[in-house]
Design a protein around this motif. Structure first.
Motif, mmCIF file in Angstrom:
data_model
loop_
_atom_site.group_PDB
_atom_site.id
_atom_site.type_symbol
_atom_site.label_atom_id
_atom_site.label_comp_id
_atom_site.label_asym_id
_atom_site.label_seq_id
_atom_site.Cartn_x
_atom_site.Cartn_y
_atom_site.Cartn_z
ATOM 1 N N VAL A 41 27.673 -17.994 14.697
ATOM 2 C CA VAL A 41 28.821 -17.103 14.528
ATOM 3 C C VAL A 41 28.518 -16.125 13.394
ATOM 4 O O VAL A 41 28.251 -16.544 12.269
ATOM 5 C CB VAL A 41 30.104 -17.902 14.204
ATOM 6 N N ASP A 87 32.357 -11.716 13.529
ATOM 7 C CA ASP A 87 33.123 -12.551 14.454
ATOM 8 C C ASP A 87 33.996 -13.549 13.699
ATOM 9 O O ASP A 87 35.129 -13.830 14.106
ATOM 10 C CB ASP A 87 32.178 -13.297 15.400
ATOM 11 N N ARG A 116 36.974 -11.657 12.479
ATOM 12 C CA ARG A 116 37.869 -11.328 13.595
ATOM 13 C C ARG A 116 38.697 -12.539 14.011
ATOM 14 O O ARG A 116 39.914 -12.440 14.215
ATOM 15 C CB ARG A 116 37.041 -10.820 14.781
ATOM 16 N N GLU A 139 41.053 -18.742 18.456
ATOM 17 C CA GLU A 139 40.351 -18.769 19.740
ATOM 18 C C GLU A 139 40.309 -20.193 20.272
ATOM 19 O O GLU A 139 40.076 -21.139 19.523
ATOM 20 C CB GLU A 139 38.920 -18.249 19.562
#
Length: 215
Positions: free
Chosen positions: A6, A10, A13, A136
């Motif tokens: 990662v 990212d 985000r 997520e």
């Protein structure tokens, strides 16, 4: 073992999305509790996005080495604070086994908060713990290598290869190929040399010519 690297962009985000989901739900924490070490960076980003000033941490031990954990998470350094009447949000990077969040929520709940909710940057659906908010949802299990534990994971994954595959010579070029084969990630020879140096400093490996071997 499948791994996913990662990147910083990212991670930011996902942390920001986690925070926005908290805001969208209308939950307004008075205080954020970061689960150290993995939850420290996501928690700080969340505080920035939501304008929260009070951030504390609790040290939980569960994953003692990359991809391997104890049966149950343990609170090593508990909170020493009065949370009476406060709305609390517990933050971690990911829900995997769910044990770290389970034990932390139990601990925080003993400090008399008004409410306790949880948020993670990523949530693995296989986890036994489902956070209230997440950035997520991840369907397929993988070991996520975050920027804040990049070299730690590289070192441990290198050590695992050397222990499980005696035929491995251990030079950076060969290690890079084995990382692609066994972990599904591309790692430069430079980064692998740096991780190897960390292992040597810990007395776990040594160089024999150009080959990295177990000490």
């Amino acid at each position: 073992m499948k791994c996913v690297v990662v990147r910083w962009g990212d991670a930011y985000r996902l942390s920001r999305q986690m925070a926005l989901n908290v805001k969208k739900a209308g939950y307004k924490p008075d205080l954020v509790v970061a689960i150290s070490r993995g939850g420290l960076v996501p928690a700080r980003i969340l505080c920035d996005v939501l304008g929260i000033m009070d951030l504390v941490s609790v040290k939980v031990e569960h994953w003692y080495v990359t991809g391997e954990h104890t049966e149950r998470a343990v609170i090593k350094y508990p909170l020493n604070a009065d949370l009476t009447g406060k709305k609390v949000l517990v933050v971690d990077d990911i829900t995997d086994t769910g044990s770290s969040l389970t034990e932390t929520v139990k601990h925080v709940s003993t400090l008399n908060p008004l409410s306790v909710k949880t948020a993670t940057m990523q949530h693995l659906i296989q986890s036994s713990f489902k956070p209230d908010f997440t950035g997520e949802v991840v369907k397929d299990w993988a070991w996520f290598i975050y920027p804040w534990n990049f070299y730690e994971d590289l070192s441990n994954l290198t050590l695992r290869l050397l222990r499980n595959h005696p035929e491995l010579k251990g030079d950076p070029e060969e290690l890079s190929a084995w990382f692609r084969r066994y972990y599904g990630i591309r790692v430069s020879r430079k980064r692998l040399r740096e991780a190897a140096s960390m292992l040597c400093e810990r007395g776990l490996t040594k160089w024999e010519g150009k080959a990295l071997v177990l000490a």
